[in-house]
Design an enzyme around this catalytic site. Structure first.
Site, PDB file in Angstrom:
ATOM      1  N   CYS A   2     -12.443  19.541  12.014  1.00 48.26           N
ATOM      2  CA  CYS A   2     -12.578  20.762  11.232  1.00 48.26           C
ATOM      3  C   CYS A   2     -11.452  20.873  10.200  1.00 48.26           C
ATOM      4  CB  CYS A   2     -12.563  22.028  12.073  1.00 48.26           C
ATOM      5  SG  CYS A   2     -13.924  22.161  13.216  1.00 48.26           S
ATOM      6  N   ARG A  27     -10.502  14.106   8.500  1.00 52.00           N
ATOM      7  CA  ARG A  27     -10.358  14.692   9.835  1.00 52.00           C
ATOM      8  C   ARG A  27     -11.638  14.582  10.659  1.00 52.00           C
ATOM      9  NH1 ARG A  27      -5.890  18.484   9.739  1.00 52.00           N
ATOM     10  NH2 ARG A  27      -6.827  19.724  11.369  1.00 52.00           N
ATOM     11  N   TRP A  75     -16.688  20.396  12.578  1.00 50.03           N
ATOM     12  CA  TRP A  75     -17.017  19.358  13.566  1.00 50.03           C
ATOM     13  C   TRP A  75     -17.587  20.115  14.752  1.00 50.03           C
ATOM     14  CZ3 TRP A  75     -15.792  17.592  18.494  1.00 50.03           C
ATOM     15  CH2 TRP A  75     -16.019  16.235  18.742  1.00 50.03           C
ATOM     16  N   ASN A 101     -11.118  26.974  12.984  1.00 52.47           N
ATOM     17  CA  ASN A 101     -10.957  25.713  13.729  1.00 52.47           C
ATOM     18  C   ASN A 101     -10.562  26.087  15.153  1.00 52.47           C
ATOM     19  OD1 ASN A 101     -11.251  24.529  11.270  1.00 52.47           O
ATOM     20  ND2 ASN A 101      -9.175  23.699  11.147  1.00 52.47           N
ATOM     21  N   GLY A 102     -11.104  25.396  16.130  1.00 49.85           N
ATOM     22  CA  GLY A 102     -10.729  25.681  17.514  1.00 49.85           C
ATOM     23  C   GLY A 102     -11.908  26.199  18.303  1.00 49.85           C
ATOM     24  N   GLU A 487      -6.782  -2.453  22.000  1.00 54.89           N
ATOM     25  CA  GLU A 487      -6.726  -1.845  20.679  1.00 54.89           C
ATOM     26  C   GLU A 487      -7.675  -2.569  19.706  1.00 54.89           C
ATOM     27  OE1 GLU A 487      -5.846   0.815  19.526  1.00 54.89           O
ATOM     28  OE2 GLU A 487      -5.511   0.542  17.398  1.00 54.89           O
ATOM     29  N   LYS A 491     -10.743  -0.756  17.787  1.00 58.99           N
ATOM     30  CA  LYS A 491     -10.873  -0.766  16.325  1.00 58.99           C
ATOM     31  C   LYS A 491     -12.271  -1.220  15.930  1.00 58.99           C
ATOM     32  CE  LYS A 491      -8.354   1.223  15.334  1.00 58.99           C
ATOM     33  NZ  LYS A 491      -7.342   1.833  16.119  1.00 58.99           N
ATOM     34  N   GLU A 494     -15.086   1.447  16.959  1.00 59.63           N
ATOM     35  CA  GLU A 494     -15.109   2.760  16.307  1.00 59.63           C
ATOM     36  C   GLU A 494     -15.518   2.703  14.839  1.00 59.63           C
ATOM     37  OE1 GLU A 494     -11.363   4.824  16.607  1.00 59.63           O
ATOM     38  OE2 GLU A 494     -10.236   3.055  16.046  1.00 59.63           O
ATOM     39  N   HIS A 510     -13.787 -11.739  36.765  1.00 62.93           N
ATOM     40  CA  HIS A 510     -14.204 -10.756  37.775  1.00 62.93           C
ATOM     41  C   HIS A 510     -15.374  -9.906  37.284  1.00 62.93           C
ATOM     42  CE1 HIS A 510     -10.854 -11.828  40.330  1.00 62.93           C
ATOM     43  NE2 HIS A 510     -10.082 -11.770  39.259  1.00 62.93           N
ATOM     44  N   LYS A 609     -10.169  12.860  13.108  1.00 58.92           N
ATOM     45  CA  LYS A 609      -8.806  12.320  13.029  1.00 58.92           C
ATOM     46  C   LYS A 609      -7.867  13.017  14.005  1.00 58.92           C
ATOM     47  CE  LYS A 609      -5.626   9.638  11.451  1.00 58.92           C
ATOM     48  NZ  LYS A 609      -5.683   8.259  11.965  1.00 58.92           N
TER      49      LYS A 609
HETATM   50  C1  F6R Z   1      -8.350   5.449  17.282  1.00 57.56           C
HETATM   51  C2  F6R Z   1      -7.723   6.746  17.142  1.00 57.56           C
HETATM   52  C3  F6R Z   1      -7.757   7.681  18.301  1.00 57.56           C
HETATM   53  C4  F6R Z   1      -6.425   8.414  18.427  1.00 57.56           C
HETATM   54  C5  F6R Z   1      -6.506   9.487  19.528  1.00 57.56           C
HETATM   55  C6  F6R Z   1      -5.177  10.179  19.733  1.00 57.56           C
HETATM   56  O1  F6R Z   1      -8.249   4.686  16.119  1.00 57.56           O
HETATM   57  O2  F6R Z   1      -7.211   7.072  16.113  1.00 57.56           O
HETATM   58  O3  F6R Z   1      -8.072   7.000  19.479  1.00 57.56           O
HETATM   59  O4  F6R Z   1      -5.426   7.488  18.706  1.00 57.56           O
HETATM   60  O5  F6R Z   1      -7.478  10.424  19.196  1.00 57.56           O
HETATM   61  O6  F6R Z   1      -4.762  10.799  18.575  1.00 57.56           O
HETATM   62  P1  F6R Z   1      -3.255  11.200  18.330  1.00 57.56           P
HETATM   63  O7  F6R Z   1      -2.471   9.946  18.256  1.00 57.56           O
HETATM   64  O8  F6R Z   1      -3.268  11.942  17.026  1.00 57.56           O
HETATM   65  O9  F6R Z   1      -2.837  12.054  19.482  1.00 57.56           O
END
Ligand code: F6R
Length: 614
Positions: A2, A27, A75, A101-102, A487, A491, A494, A510, A609
Site C-alpha cells: 500500500c 511497494r 494491496w 495503510n494497515g 536465497e 530470487k 519470486e 533424502h 516490498k
Molecule cells: C525477497 C524479499 C522478502 C523480504 C522480506 C523481509 O526478495 O525481499 O523476502 O526479505 O519480506 O523484508 P524486510 O527485510 O524488509 O523485513
C-alpha cells in the site's frame, strides 16, 4: 505494501499525486485511486483495479483539477482487489474521503454499531468503516476534523497510516500513524504526505516522520501541528532528507533490480565504510558500542527476520558460530511471535530487516523486549519502525532498494553481520590475531571481487537463455553457502515464477533427488573450502541422474568444470565470505530468466516490498 501520497498547496495536486504513486509502485499493490477537491469545491474520486497507468487512462478525460488531493495504491487485505474496494473511501455523506495503510482489527464491531445508526457501506473494506466512524463522531460531537480523527482512532484496534480530506474544508488534511510509516514533507508553501520519502524528495528535503499514535493537522498557511492520541500537542521534529533523487530513479538501467545488483560493490563498501579498519585491526560500530559487555558475555544470539533477511540471518549463524563461538538460533519472526520463546538474560536478539517495517519482525521484537531481551537491529531504512523499536544496532548503508526482490540489501546485511561477528570474536578472543586480521583484509577486497563477478553478466545471460523455460530448479550449497542456495531459489521463484527449492547439498538424497531428470537445472555452489570434496560428490549424484549442473566455482577450478554443464568462476576468498560473492550470479541469472519470460521484474505479482501486515 500500500502506498499513500497526498498534496496540499497551490500547485495542481493530480500530477504530483500520480507521480508519487508511481514512485511507490515498488511497494506492491493491486489497485489505485485518487480523490481531488476542485476549485469549485467539488470532490472527485477515481479508482481502478490494476496499475497506476490504468487509473491515469481512466481519469484522462475527467476533471482532475484541484490543489488538494489524496492518492493510494492498495494491496488487498479485506475484500478482493476491485474498483469498489480501492481507496479512497467515502464517509456516509460522501463529504469525507480517506486513504489507509494497515488493518483495523475491530472494524466489524465498529461497522455493526454504525449500521444500527443508519450507515450503509459500499465496500468490504475495514478502511471505509473508519471514514464513517470519523464522520459520525464529527457530526454527533460537533468536532473539527482533527479532533474527530483523534477520537475515532482512540476506538480503533489495529495498525494504520491514514490521510483524511473533507470537502467542506479544502485547506486541511489530517494524517495519522500507528504501525505503518508516514512522512510529511514541508515545502515553501505546500505540504506533501507519503508512506515513504520517495514521492517527496524532489519537492522538499524538510520532512517530519510521524511517530506512533500521532495525528498531524496540516493546514494551508499554518504551521504543521501534531497531537498524540491523548490530545497532547507535540512539537514537530523537522529532519533533512539525506537521499538524492538519482537514488530512486533507474539511472539508465532497464530495471531497478539490475541497477541494484550493479550497485553492490558500492553498497557493500558503504556498509563497511568507517567501521572496518584492517590496518589497525579495529571494527567500530557506533550502534553496538553500548552493548559491548553483552557481546562479551552473550551465551546465545537469536536472529529474527523474514524472507531474504532471514537468509542473511542464516549466513550470520555460520559466521557468529565460527568466528565468535557463540550458539545461534535463526527464527522466522512470524513463528517466533506466536510461540512462548525462552529468552535468557545473556541472549542477544538481532532483528534483520531491509524495510524496517515488516509487521512480523516488529511484533517479534516487541515480544523479545517484553521478555527482557536486548534487541539490536540491522536495518536499511533510517528512522524506520524497527530501527526505532530496537535498543541499538547498525544500519546497512545499501541506499534505497526499490526492486521488490531484495539484492543489495542482502549483501549489505551479510556485510554488517560479518563485521558484528568479527567484532564479537575480537571482544571474546575467539579468533587468532592472524586469522582475524586476514579476514579484515579479505573483507576489504570483497567490493572489487563483486566487480569481477558482475563482468560475467553476458555469460550469465547466455546460461539464463538455456534454462528460461524450465518448470523447476534446485539450488544446492553446503556450510555457509547453504543459505545462498535458499536465497538463489527465492530470487528465481519470486521474479520468474519458476518453482525452485534450495537445499543443503547433502540433503538432496533424502528426497529431492527423486525430482532429478535430464530437464532439471541444479544450481550448485562448489567453491574451494572444507566442503568442496563433499559437494563434488553431490554433483556426481546429480550427473548420474542426467541433471544439468550450473556450478559456481573458485577461479581456476578444473574438476567441477569437467563434470558441469556450465561453470561460473568467481574470485577466491575466505570460505566464510563466499556468500557475499557467490550470490551475485544467482541474482543475475534470476533477473535474466525473468526478463526472458516477460515477467515484471521490479514488481512481481502478489508481492509487496514492505510487508506491513502479518
Ligand atoms: C525477497 C524479499 C522478502 C523480504 C522480506 C523481509 O526478495 O525481499 O523476502 O526479505 O519480506 O523484508 P524486510 O527485510 O524488509 O523485513
Amino acid at each position: 505494501m500500500c502506498g499513500i501520497v497526498a498534496y496540499l498547496g497551490s500547485r495542481e495536486a493530480y500530477p504530483i499525486i500520480v507521480k508519487g504513486l508511481q514512485r511507490l509502485e515498488y511497494r506492491g499493490y493491486d489497485s489505485a485511486g485518487v480523490a481531488l477537491i476542485n476549485p469549485k469545491g467539488e470532490l472527485n474520486v477515481y479508482k481502478r483495479k490494476g496499475k497506476v497507468s490504468e487509473l491515469v487512462a481512466f481519469a484522462k478525460d475527467k476533471d482532475i483539477s484541484g490543489h488538494v488531493g489524496i492518492g493510494h495504491t492498495r494491496w488487498a487485505t479485506h475484500g478482493e482487489p476491485n474498483d469498489v474496494n480501492s481507496h479512497p473511501h467515502y464517509s456516509q455523506t460522501k463529504d469525507l474521503v480517506i486513504i489507509h495503510n494497515g488493518i483495523i482489527e475491530n472494524y466489524n464491531a465498529i461497522k455493526e454499531g454504525l449500521k444500527k445508526r443508519g450507515h450503509t457501506f459500499l465496500s468490504q473494506t475495514d478502511t471505509e468503516v473508519l471514514a464513517h466512524l470519523i464522520e459520525d463522531i464529527q457530526q454527533n460531537e460537533n468536532m473539527k476534523l482533527g479532533h474527530a480523527v483523534l477520537a475515532a482512532l482512540n476506538q480503533v484496534i489495529g495498525a494504520y497510516a491514514i490521510v483524511v480530506m473533507d470537502k467542506k474544508d479544502p485547506s486541511t488534511l489530517v494524517a495519522a500513524k500507528k504501525g505503518s510509516p508516514l512522512v510529511i514533507g514541508i515545502g515553501a508553501e505546500d505540504f506533501f504526505v507519503a508512506s515513504d520519502a520517495s514521492p517527496i524528495v524532489e519537492y522538499t528535503k524538510n520532512v517530519v516522520y510521524l511517530e506512533e499514535e500521532q495525528v498531524a493537522i496540516i493546514r494551508l498557511g499554518h504551521e504543521l501541528r501534531i497531537r498524540n492520541l491523548k490530545d497532547k500537542e507535540i512539537t514537530p521534529y523537522v529532519q533533512k532528507l539525506n537521499i538524492e533523487i538519482e537514488s530512486i530513479e533507474k539511472g539508465g538501467y532497464d530495471h531497478f533490480m539490475l541497477k541494484e545488483i550493479y550497485e553492490q560493490p558500492r553498497s557493500v563498501l558503504d556498509s563497511m565504510r568507517g567501521r572496518l579498519h584492517a590496518d589497525t585491526g579495529d571494527i567500530k560500530m557506533g550502534g553496538i558500542v553500548d552493548h559491548e559487555k553483552k557481546f562479551e558475555k552473550a551465551k546465545r544470539i537469536i536472529f529474527l527476520a523474514c524472507g531474504t533477511s532471514w537468509h542473511a540471518g542464516l549466513v550470520g549463524e555460520y559466521l557468529f558460530e565460527e568466528f565468535a563461538r557463540v550458539p545461534v538460533e535463526v527464527e522466522y519472526a512470524s513463528e517466533f511471535r506466536y510461540r512462548n520463546p525462552i529468552i535468557y538474560p545473556d541472549d542477544i536478539v538481532i532483528a534483520i530487516s531491509q524495510s524496517g517495517e515488516t509487521a512480523d519482525t516488529l511484533a517479534a521484537i516487541e515480544l523479545a523486549k517484553s521478555k527482557g531481551a536486548t534487541v539490536l537491529g540491522v536495518c536499511n531504512v533510517v528512522g524506520s519502525s524497527i530501527a526505532r523499536a530496537t535498543h541499538g544496532g547498525s544500519y546497512t548503508h545499501a541506499g534505497p532498494e526499490i526492486g521488490v526482490a531484495s539484492t543489495k540489501a542482502f549483501t549489505a546485511q551479510v556485510t554488517v553481520l560479518t563485521l558484528m561477528a568479527l567484532h564479537m570474536a575480537k571482544v571474546r578472543g575467539t579468533l587468532s590475531e592472524s586469522r582475524y586480521r586476514a579476514l579484515l583484509y579479505e573483507m576489504e577486497s570483497i567490493p572489487s571481487k563483486i566487480e569481477v563477478v558482475l563482468k560475467l553478466n553476458d555469460d550469465l545471460r547466455k546460461i539464463a537463455f538455456t534454462y528460461k523455460d524450465s518448470n523447476n530448479a534446485l539450488y544446492l550449497g553446503r556450510g555457509v553457502s547453504f543459505p545462498v542456495a535458499l536465497e538463489g531459489a527465492l530470487k528465481l521463484k519470486e521474479i520468474s515464477y519458476i518453482h525452485a527449492e534450495g537445499y543443503p547439498a547433502a540433503e538432496m538424497k533424502h528426497g529431492p533427488i527423486a525430482l532429478i531428470d535430464d530437464e532439471m537445472p541444479v544450481f550448485v555452489i562448489a567453491t574451494k573450502g572444507a566442503n568442496y570434496e563433499k559437494v563434488v560428490s553431490n554433483i556426481q549424484e546429480v550427473k548420474a541422474r542426467k541433471g544439468k549442473i550450473i556450478a559456481v566455482v573458485t577461479s581456476g577450478d578444473k574438476d567441477v568444470r569437467a563434470m558441469s554443464d556450465h561453470v561460473i568462476e568467481i574470485p577466491e576468498t575466505d570460505e566464510f565470505l563466499v556468500p557475499l560473492i557467490a550470490v551475485i550470479p544467482w541474482q543475475l541469472l534470476s533477473y535474466h530468466i525473468a526478463v526472458m519470460r516477460g515477467c515484471n521484474v521490479d514488481q512481481p505479482r502478489n508481492l509487496a516490498k514492505s510487508v506491513t501486515v502479518e
